[in-house]
Motif scaffolding. Structure first.
Motif, short mmCIF file in Angstrom:
data_model
loop_
_atom_site.label_atom_id
_atom_site.label_comp_id
_atom_site.label_asym_id
_atom_site.label_seq_id
_atom_site.Cartn_x
_atom_site.Cartn_y
_atom_site.Cartn_z
N PRO A 21 10.77 -2.99 -11.99
CA PRO A 21 10.78 -3.24 -10.56
C PRO A 21 11.87 -2.80 -10.00
CG PRO A 21 10.27 -5.25 -11.98
CD PRO A 21 10.39 -4.18 -12.64
N TYR A 22 12.95 -3.11 -10.56
CA TYR A 22 14.47 -2.68 -10.04
C TYR A 22 14.64 -1.40 -9.63
CZ TYR A 22 14.24 -6.93 -12.90
OH TYR A 22 13.88 -7.87 -13.55
N ASN A 23 14.30 -0.62 -10.77
CA ASN A 23 14.40 0.89 -10.64
C ASN A 23 13.40 1.46 -9.63
OD1 ASN A 23 16.97 1.29 -11.88
ND2 ASN A 23 15.75 1.04 -13.91
N PHE A 30 9.44 1.41 -3.00
CA PHE A 30 8.39 0.47 -3.39
C PHE A 30 8.84 -0.84 -3.99
CE2 PHE A 30 4.93 -0.52 -6.61
CZ PHE A 30 4.21 -1.22 -5.62
N SER A 31 8.62 -1.99 -3.40
CA SER A 31 8.99 -3.25 -4.04
C SER A 31 7.96 -3.94 -4.39
CB SER A 31 9.54 -3.89 -2.81
OG SER A 31 8.52 -4.64 -1.70
N GLY A 32 6.66 -3.62 -4.76
CA GLY A 32 5.53 -4.21 -5.06
C GLY A 32 5.70 -4.58 -6.73
N SER A 50 -5.23 -0.47 -6.91
CA SER A 50 -5.58 -0.47 -5.46
C SER A 50 -4.84 -1.95 -4.81
CB SER A 50 -7.02 -0.90 -5.48
OG SER A 50 -7.45 -2.24 -6.12
N ARG A 51 -4.36 -2.87 -5.67
CA ARG A 51 -3.69 -4.09 -5.23
C ARG A 51 -2.40 -3.42 -4.48
NH1 ARG A 51 -2.31 -7.33 -10.23
NH2 ARG A 51 -1.66 -5.17 -10.80
N TYR A 52 -1.77 -2.40 -4.71
CA TYR A 52 -0.59 -2.00 -4.01
C TYR A 52 -0.56 -0.96 -3.43
CZ TYR A 52 1.17 -5.68 -7.42
OH TYR A 52 1.48 -6.61 -7.96
N GLU A 58 3.40 2.01 2.65
CA GLU A 58 4.29 1.61 3.96
C GLU A 58 5.80 1.62 3.27
OE1 GLU A 58 3.21 -2.59 4.61
OE2 GLU A 58 1.29 -2.12 5.24
N GLU A 59 5.82 1.50 2.00
CA GLU A 59 7.29 1.41 1.43
C GLU A 59 7.92 2.77 0.84
OE1 GLU A 59 7.63 -3.13 0.83
OE2 GLU A 59 7.50 -2.01 -1.00
N ALA A 60 7.14 3.51 0.39
CA ALA A 60 7.68 4.49 -0.48
C ALA A 60 8.38 5.75 0.30
CB ALA A 60 6.69 5.26 -1.33
#
Ligand SMILES: [Mn+2]
Length: 354
Positions: A21-23, A30-32, A50-52, A58-60
């Motif tokens: 998640p960190y990298n 992406f923070s998902g 599909s959950r993300y 929005e974030e990438a």
């Protein structure tokens, strides 16, 4: 944003696979937390289920292609196609994170591809923080500092370790934190000798050391701090232990600056504890980097070969732990500068007795 290809000096036939998640957050935005980032010389992919998909869009960062895998397009097929399309011969991966299951999936789909474990090199890229990152870490640390000031009026004989931990966490969340950066440590009495103990039902009482080690996450970035205080008046031995740890901590802080090795900072602080006769009771390293991850590079430890550079963030947290008696740890979070440090933990360290 640092370019992972340039930082790692990779060949055109190499792809980087990132799934921690960190990298993922660092390199794609992406923070998902769940997904697969693949970076080749020409293309950047973020693969999610599909959950993300919504969060990913929005974030990438704009140069990422976002693909959704699932029943209609299985992940393994998607990965295989990406590797083939980009004519990949080497796959760089995070050996300290990837599961055996995912690793085996890649082995099965990727014939003639060489696997290159590179967690250490990838994580090193995150060591020097940007101004924006420094601001977020400082803000996260300030929430912790405010929580400490708040908790002093809450602490009194009769409350339990769990009560104090819950109050700290509630305060931090009410003041902007997304979550804690690790499981809050609140320990009292002889339990303060457990460096990473879990808060229990023990009721604090007069004569106890009370150790609180906690932090929060703000916009993805972690904070970390530790204070040990006295319930009631400290006796002679408690004062001696506290002052020894404080001396060691101040000595560590005084030597920290760009150009110093992680091992030298550790040694400077450790020598103080050794000379006071408590060397056997300080078993962990002096400090660690903090950023998107609560424990990241660089380490301040006898084994560290990293030379500190400006705008690295490290903790400085010596301790003395005497099993069956109690312990003390004092931890500040600091930003390394060319001429010393900027201390992000704006709090006095004189022994507090309440
Ligand atoms: Mn720490």
């Amino acid at each position: 944003m640092k370019n992972i290809f340039e930082e790692l000096k990779l060949s055109n036939e190499t792809a980087v696979l990132i799934c921690s998640p960190y990298n993922m957050k660092y390199f794609s935005g992406f923070s998902g937390g769940e997904g697969y980032v693949i970076i080749t010389k020409e293309n950047k992919y973020l693969l999610v289920d599909s959950r993300y998909t919504g969060i990913a869009k929005e974030e990438a960062y704009k140069d990422f292609l976002i693909f959704e895998f699932g029943l209609n397009y299985p992940l393994a097929d998607m990965l295989k196609n990406i590797l083939l399309e980009n004519q990949i011969k080497n796959l760089v991966f995070e050996d300290d994170f990837i599961s055996v299951k995912v690793f085996n999936m890649f082995i099965n789909i990727a014939d003639n591809i060489e696997f290159c474990p590179m967690s250490y090199d990838i994580n090193k890229i995150r060591m020097i923080k940007s101004d924006e990152e420094l601001e977020l870490i400082a803000k996260a640390e300030q929430i912790g500092v405010d929580a400490f000031k708040h908790i002093l009026s809450y602490i009194k004989p009769g409350v339990s370790e769990k009560d104090i931990a819950a109050e700290l966490e509630y305060f931090m969340k009410k003041n902007g934190a997304e979550k804690t950066s690790f499981d809050t440590i609140v320990l009292s009495g002889e339990r303060t000798a457990l460096p990473h103990g879990v808060p229990g039902d023990r009721i604090i009482k007069n004569g106890d050391f009370l150790l609180m080690d906690y932090g929060c996450v703000y916009n993805g970035y972690c904070s970390d701090m530790t204070r040990t205080i006295m319930i009631g008046k400290a006796d002679k031995k408690q004062k001696e232990i506290y002052n020894t740890v404080l001396n060691a901590q101040m000595t560590g802080l005084n030597v920290l600056k760009a150009g110093i090795g992680g091992f030298s900072a550790d040694k400077a602080a450790r020598d103080v504890i050794d000379e006071a006769g408590y060397g056997d009771y300080f078993g962990h390293s002096l400090g660690h980097g903090v950023g998107l991850q609560i424990h990241e590079l660089p380490n301040l430890s006898p084994k560290s070969d990293i030379i500190l550079e400006e705008n690295m963030i490290v903790s400085c947290e010596p301790g003395i732990y005497i099993y069956g008696y109690g312990g003390v740890r004092i931890e500040d979070l600091v930003c390394v500068k060319n001429d010393g440090i900027r201390n992000l933990t704006n709090l006095s360290k004189e022994l507090i007795e309440i």
